[in-house]
Design a protein around this motif. Structure first.
Motif, PDB file in Angstrom:
ATOM      1  N   GLN A  79      -4.659   4.025 -24.158  1.00  0.00           N
ATOM      2  CA  GLN A  79      -3.380   3.719 -24.790  1.00  0.00           C
ATOM      3  C   GLN A  79      -3.559   3.344 -26.260  1.00  0.00           C
ATOM      4  OE1 GLN A  79      -1.846   0.729 -22.150  1.00  0.00           O
ATOM      5  NE2 GLN A  79      -1.436   2.203 -20.507  1.00  0.00           N
ATOM      6  N   ALA A  80      -4.686   2.704 -26.575  1.00  0.00           N
ATOM      7  CA  ALA A  80      -4.960   2.342 -27.966  1.00  0.00           C
ATOM      8  C   ALA A  80      -5.128   3.590 -28.827  1.00  0.00           C
ATOM      9  CB  ALA A  80      -6.204   1.471 -28.053  1.00  0.00           C
ATOM     10  N   ILE A  81      -5.745   4.636 -28.271  1.00  0.00           N
ATOM     11  CA  ILE A  81      -5.921   5.888 -29.001  1.00  0.00           C
ATOM     12  C   ILE A  81      -4.571   6.574 -29.223  1.00  0.00           C
ATOM     13  CG2 ILE A  81      -6.903   8.227 -28.854  1.00  0.00           C
ATOM     14  CD1 ILE A  81      -9.305   6.999 -27.412  1.00  0.00           C
ATOM     15  N   LEU A  82      -3.662   6.443 -28.239  1.00  0.00           N
ATOM     16  CA  LEU A  82      -2.369   7.121 -28.314  1.00  0.00           C
ATOM     17  C   LEU A  82      -1.290   6.310 -29.035  1.00  0.00           C
ATOM     18  CD1 LEU A  82      -2.154   8.502 -24.656  1.00  0.00           C
ATOM     19  CD2 LEU A  82      -2.888   9.722 -26.708  1.00  0.00           C
ATOM     20  N   ALA A  83      -1.581   5.050 -29.325  1.00  0.00           N
ATOM     21  CA  ALA A  83      -0.571   4.145 -29.877  1.00  0.00           C
ATOM     22  C   ALA A  83       0.090   4.713 -31.132  1.00  0.00           C
ATOM     23  CB  ALA A  83      -1.208   2.796 -30.199  1.00  0.00           C
ATOM     24  N   ASP A  84       1.422   4.618 -31.166  1.00  0.00           N
ATOM     25  CA  ASP A  84       2.234   5.002 -32.328  1.00  0.00           C
ATOM     26  C   ASP A  84       2.151   6.483 -32.668  1.00  0.00           C
ATOM     27  OD1 ASP A  84       2.969   2.290 -32.680  1.00  0.00           O
ATOM     28  OD2 ASP A  84       1.120   1.919 -33.794  1.00  0.00           O
ATOM     29  N   LYS A  85       1.745   7.313 -31.709  1.00  0.00           N
ATOM     30  CA  LYS A  85       1.677   8.756 -31.953  1.00  0.00           C
ATOM     31  C   LYS A  85       2.781   9.470 -31.177  1.00  0.00           C
ATOM     32  CE  LYS A  85      -3.255   9.002 -32.997  1.00  0.00           C
ATOM     33  NZ  LYS A  85      -3.543   7.572 -32.965  1.00  0.00           N
ATOM     34  N   GLY A  87       4.620  13.691 -30.510  1.00  0.00           N
ATOM     35  CA  GLY A  87       4.518  15.126 -30.718  1.00  0.00           C
ATOM     36  C   GLY A  87       3.090  15.635 -30.767  1.00  0.00           C
ATOM     37  N   ILE A  88       2.829  16.488 -31.744  1.00  0.00           N
ATOM     38  CA  ILE A  88       1.519  17.138 -31.821  1.00  0.00           C
ATOM     39  C   ILE A  88       0.404  16.139 -32.100  1.00  0.00           C
ATOM     40  CG2 ILE A  88       1.584  17.686 -34.287  1.00  0.00           C
ATOM     41  CD1 ILE A  88       0.400  20.467 -33.492  1.00  0.00           C
ATOM     42  N   GLU A  89       0.703  15.038 -32.776  1.00  0.00           N
ATOM     43  CA  GLU A  89      -0.329  14.042 -33.033  1.00  0.00           C
ATOM     44  C   GLU A  89      -0.798  13.401 -31.733  1.00  0.00           C
ATOM     45  OE1 GLU A  89      -2.103  13.361 -35.692  1.00  0.00           O
ATOM     46  OE2 GLU A  89      -1.059  15.032 -36.622  1.00  0.00           O
ATOM     47  N   LEU A  90       0.123  13.157 -30.814  1.00  0.00           N
ATOM     48  CA  LEU A  90      -0.276  12.622 -29.513  1.00  0.00           C
ATOM     49  C   LEU A  90      -1.089  13.656 -28.743  1.00  0.00           C
ATOM     50  CD1 LEU A  90       1.703  10.386 -27.136  1.00  0.00           C
ATOM     51  CD2 LEU A  90       0.598  12.423 -26.206  1.00  0.00           C
ATOM     52  N   LEU A  91      -0.654  14.907 -28.791  1.00  0.00           N
ATOM     53  CA  LEU A  91      -1.378  15.968 -28.082  1.00  0.00           C
ATOM     54  C   LEU A  91      -2.787  16.144 -28.650  1.00  0.00           C
ATOM     55  CD1 LEU A  91       1.560  18.529 -27.763  1.00  0.00           C
ATOM     56  CD2 LEU A  91       0.616  17.063 -25.958  1.00  0.00           C
ATOM     57  N   ARG A  92      -2.936  15.982 -29.960  1.00  0.00           N
ATOM     58  CA  ARG A  92      -4.266  16.057 -30.584  1.00  0.00           C
ATOM     59  C   ARG A  92      -5.174  14.931 -30.090  1.00  0.00           C
ATOM     60  NH1 ARG A  92      -1.736  17.331 -36.383  1.00  0.00           N
ATOM     61  NH2 ARG A  92      -2.065  19.605 -36.442  1.00  0.00           N
ATOM     62  N   SER A  93      -4.565  13.829 -29.721  1.00  0.00           N
ATOM     63  CA  SER A  93      -5.348  12.663 -29.309  1.00  0.00           C
ATOM     64  C   SER A  93      -5.875  12.776 -27.879  1.00  0.00           C
ATOM     65  CB  SER A  93      -4.493  11.399 -29.435  1.00  0.00           C
ATOM     66  OG  SER A  93      -4.148  11.168 -30.779  1.00  0.00           O
ATOM     67  N   LEU A  94      -5.284  13.636 -27.065  1.00  0.00           N
ATOM     68  CA  LEU A  94      -5.708  13.729 -25.666  1.00  0.00           C
ATOM     69  C   LEU A  94      -7.177  14.134 -25.524  1.00  0.00           C
ATOM     70  CD1 LEU A  94      -2.493  15.298 -24.073  1.00  0.00           C
ATOM     71  CD2 LEU A  94      -3.197  12.892 -24.096  1.00  0.00           C
ATOM     72  N   PRO A  95      -7.658  15.185 -26.225  1.00  0.00           N
ATOM     73  CA  PRO A  95      -9.089  15.505 -26.140  1.00  0.00           C
ATOM     74  C   PRO A  95      -9.969  14.381 -26.683  1.00  0.00           C
ATOM     75  CG  PRO A  95      -7.861  17.386 -26.973  1.00  0.00           C
ATOM     76  CD  PRO A  95      -6.925  16.213 -26.994  1.00  0.00           C
TER      77      PRO A  95
END
Length: 201
Positions: A79-85, A87-95
């Protein structure tokens, strides 16, 4: 209650919370290195300089309660990696979440084993995993929906279908990796998500 008694209790609470944090850190390390089955409460206790009874004083549910605390920690890190993201920025964070866990094979194995066991509705962790998967699926679906709105994915994309496909691919790659297949989980996940987008990840 006097002010000195209040301060004493606050101090005791802080010490107890700090000790609990140390135990969770040790449990995370033990389960990551040895896996859930081989990792023992006695080894966790040894690493924090406590007796097994002392550890169980903080985690009365025993090894299962310790694993639950570790699973919660794993989710907090994601969740810390995904925080405040969005659209595509969140999707970029998944890998990137996958990449951050590559050196924690034992923990991934423990998590996968427990999630499989928890398919049984009577399992104590059943609700945790069901609710977590639903939450993750909703979050990824929302990210794909935002990607469509932002012009980063085709207008006719089905965000729900894309989210479930991405989640299934990520978890499937994890299982294959654990079983010794020569797979690149990070790149595999990235490529799979990319097919639903018109903008480069």
């Amino acid at each position: 209650m006097s002010s000195s008694e209040v301060e004493y209790r606050r101090g005791e609470y802080r010490k107890s919370a700090a000790r609990r944090e140390q135990i969770v850190e040790a449990a995370f390390a033990v389960f990551s290195e040895l896996g859930y089955t081989a990792g023992s409460v006695s080894e966790i206790a040894r690493r924090v300089g406590m007796t097994q009874t002392g550890v169980l004083h903080h985690f009365k549910g025993g090894k299962t309660a310790l694993l639950q605390a570790v699973l919660d920690r794993r989710d907090e890190q994601a969740q810390a990696i995904l925080a405040d993201k969005r659209g595509i920025e969140l999707l970029r964070s998944l890998p990137r979440i996958t990449e951050s866990q590559l050196d924690k094979r034992g923990m991934i194995q423990a998590y996968r084993m427990l999630s499989t066991e928890a398919v049984n509705p009577d399992h104590p962790a059943h609700a945790h995993f069901r609710e977590r998967q639903q939450m993750v699926a909703r979050g990824i679906e929302q990210a794909f929906r935002e990607a469509v709105e932002d012009g980063d994915a085709a207008a006719d994309l089905d965000p729900r279908a894309a989210a479930l496909s991405a989640l299934a691919m990520t978890e499937g790659l994890e299982v294959m990796w654990l079983n010794g297949f020569d797979v690149d989980m990070v790149e595999g996940s990235r490529r799979h998500i990319q097919q639903f987008l018109t903008t480069e990840l």
